[in-house]
Design a protein around this motif. Structure first.
Motif, PDB file in Angstrom:
ATOM      1  N   SER A  57      -0.359  -0.135  15.263  1.00 42.80           N
ATOM      2  CA  SER A  57      -1.484   0.716  15.651  1.00 42.80           C
ATOM      3  C   SER A  57      -2.730  -0.090  16.008  1.00 42.80           C
ATOM      4  N   VAL A 106      -8.141   0.578  17.106  1.00 43.65           N
ATOM      5  CA  VAL A 106      -6.931   1.268  16.659  1.00 43.65           C
ATOM      6  C   VAL A 106      -6.462   2.205  17.763  1.00 43.65           C
ATOM      7  N   ARG A 107      -5.145   2.271  17.933  1.00 47.74           N
ATOM      8  CA  ARG A 107      -4.543   3.128  18.962  1.00 47.74           C
ATOM      9  C   ARG A 107      -4.805   4.598  18.660  1.00 47.74           C
ATOM     10  N   ASP A 109      -0.978   7.634  20.592  1.00 49.44           N
ATOM     11  CA  ASP A 109       0.130   8.258  19.869  1.00 49.44           C
ATOM     12  C   ASP A 109      -0.343   9.310  18.870  1.00 49.44           C
ATOM     13  N   ARG A 145      -4.258   4.739   9.521  1.00 48.03           N
ATOM     14  CA  ARG A 145      -5.150   3.892  10.311  1.00 48.03           C
ATOM     15  C   ARG A 145      -6.593   4.347  10.141  1.00 48.03           C
TER      16      ARG A 145
END
Length: 514
Positions: free
Chosen positions: A181, A239-240, A243, A119
């Protein structure tokens, strides 16, 4: 598709022409129509200037020496991958300052990039730790964004009326959807991300504490100064990061005195027969109960001092030995518990023979281990590590003057968990005192360590390291009965009760401990 929200240098006319030609440009972003940001999250937002005047982005401080931002900031807004290592262009990072016209905060150079491959994210290492106690790294969210949730986006990017804003701005976005993501944000006339907001954080409040949920990667930029007037979309693509907490911690956290690369301090000892052995650490037990003989055969018997620390700035501890001829040599750690052959330390030549005590740790906050020494005249000096296995000329430690001659043992490590090395000193009367590292190479005045009272006088050897992987230095001590004990640091400059280590009373014949 939305444009990467990275700001590039140039005039409004040139930018408009580039947009008309549908070219993707890279530059820092800002929340258009958003209000100047306030609150505890604001000081953790970083402004990145990449390549002098070429590009700018936003980021978030996630550890005292690390900023998280969009990897596309370093590729000119293209889809190219970022190379790990030193930035290809000079990158200046400002953090802790929400108004660029005001003083304060931390302004320093980025020295390392650690990108993700899955990502648009990169970790940016700063030259030094941010030591301002009012600037706290953002906590990483433990839960992902959810559809219809509201998040606050922050950035230093463009607004409707300002080309290069001086103040940090914020605006509230609604999560449209989360896929893999990617976090898709719905904007509004009052909430738009512009060029320069790339890498900016999207945060939620959790029990009064801001936490980082995502970072900006791209946006449609409707209404931004210089954007296509026909564009009406105000959404953005983030974007995440919820996690990525394990990866972020692994990247930012380096255990003190770790020779094996597992995040736990290891132990090295020179024995009476002149051999050097490594004892791997274990988070639960202190030591794993195994040993490996290192290079050098029985030649280690003539070492006068042995210390351990990350002198080469690669996240792996190295060994430094002072020999009877007064020379100092570095043995670079290879990361598998072994060491490379010696290479001489140029600083000091063969003058190290009159050292009384020596210890190691990051006393100036740059992430590189330094040396703290006590000489036979009772003075204490700091030798700053250069990250290549050598040191700058010594500077005097002001605390204590020339009274250090009666110190018996001097383990160094981060005993209070602030990222700066401290000193524990055991004196001839058997007492132990804690000296907090100030982050500028100096130490604060002593305060007594309650644990052990004045019983420390019968300790033969002592060293420090993070033996349980909690970010706080612990003490390993060999007593006169030959037993080895671990004393865990409490994070406040004191120690907990000792735990007997593997090896029984065989440690009595150890000559050096590091």
């Amino acid at each position: 598709m939305p444009s990467l929200s990275v700001r590039t240098a140039g005039t409004a006319g040139l930018l408009a022409a580039a947009l008309a030609a549908s070219l993707v440009k890279a530059a820092p972003a800002g929340a258009v129509a958003g209000a100047p940001a306030a609150g505890s999250a604001g000081k953790a937002v970083a402004r990145l200037q990449i390549g002098d005047t070429q590009r700018a982005c936003t980021g978030a401080l996630v550890a005292p020496q690390w900023v998280l931002t969009a990897a596309s900031c370093f590729t000119g807004g293209t889809k190219d991958r970022v190379s790990a290592g030193a930035p290809q262009q000079k990158t200046t990072v400002t953090v802790g300052r929400t108004d660029m016209t005001q003083p304060g905060g931390s302004v320093q150079e980025a020295v390392e990039l650690v990108p993700r491959t899955d990502r648009d994210v990169v970790m940016v290492k700063l030259a030094r730790r941010v030591q301002d106690p009012s600037v706290e790294p953002l906590r990483i969210a433990s839960e992902p964004a959810a559809a219809s949730e509201q998040l606050t986006a922050l950035g230093f990017g463009r607004t409707k009326t300002e080309w290069v804003p001086d103040k940090l701005h914020s605006a509230t976005f609604t999560v449209g959807s989360v896929a893999g993501s990617t976090v898709n944000l719905n904007g509004s006339r009052e909430a738009v991300l512009c060029q320069g907001d790339a890498g900016g954080p999207a945060v939620r409040m959790n029990a009064g504490t801001p936490e980082l949920v995502a970072i900006n990667s791209a946006s449609w930029q409707a209404g931004c100064l210089g954007a296509d007037a026909a564009e009406t979309r105000t959404g953005a693509r983030d974007v995440r990061v919820d996690d990525l907490s394990g990866w972020i911690r692994q990247t930012a956290f380096r255990a003190q005195d770790d020779l094996t690369g597992d995040g736990v301090a290891d132990l090295a000892s020179v024995w009476y027969d002149g051999t050097l052995h490594l004892y791997p650490g274990d988070k639960a037990k202190g030591l794993a109960g195994t040993q490996t003989q290192l290079l050098g055969g029985t030649t280690w018997k003539t070492t006068k001092q042995l210390v351990k620390g990350d002198f080469t700035n690669d996240g792996i501890a190295d060994l430094i030995a002072v020999w009877t001829d007064g020379t100092m040599h570095l043995y670079k750690g290879k990361g598998d518990g072994t060491i490379e052959p010696q290479r001489p330390v140029s600083q000091g030549g063969n003058t190290w023979g009159t050292l009384k005590q020596i210890t190691a740790g990051d006393f100036d906050g740059d992430g590189v281990a330094d040396l703290m020494t006590v000489w036979f005249d009772g003075s204490m000096h700091l030798y700053k590590g250069d990250g290549k296995g050598d040191f700058a000329a010594g500077t005097s430690i002001t605390v204590g003057g020339n009274t250090w001659a009666t110190v018996r043992l001097l383990p160094g490590g981060d005993f209070d968990g602030d990222g700066i090395a401290d000193v524990m000193a055991v004196w001839n009367d058997g007492t132990m005192h804690f000296y907090r590292g100030k982050g500028d190479g100096q130490i604060a005045p002593q305060r007594p360590v309650a644990m052990g009272n004045n019983t420390w006088k019968t300790v033969l050897h002592m060293t420090a390291g993070d033996h349980d992987g909690d970010g706080v230095a612990d003490i390993m001590a060999i007593w006169n009965d030959g037993s080895l004990h671990l004393y865990k640091g409490d994070g406040k400059g004191d120690l907990t009760d000792g735990i007997t280590m593997w090896g029984g009373t065989t440690w009595k014949t150890a000559l050096q401990l590091a």
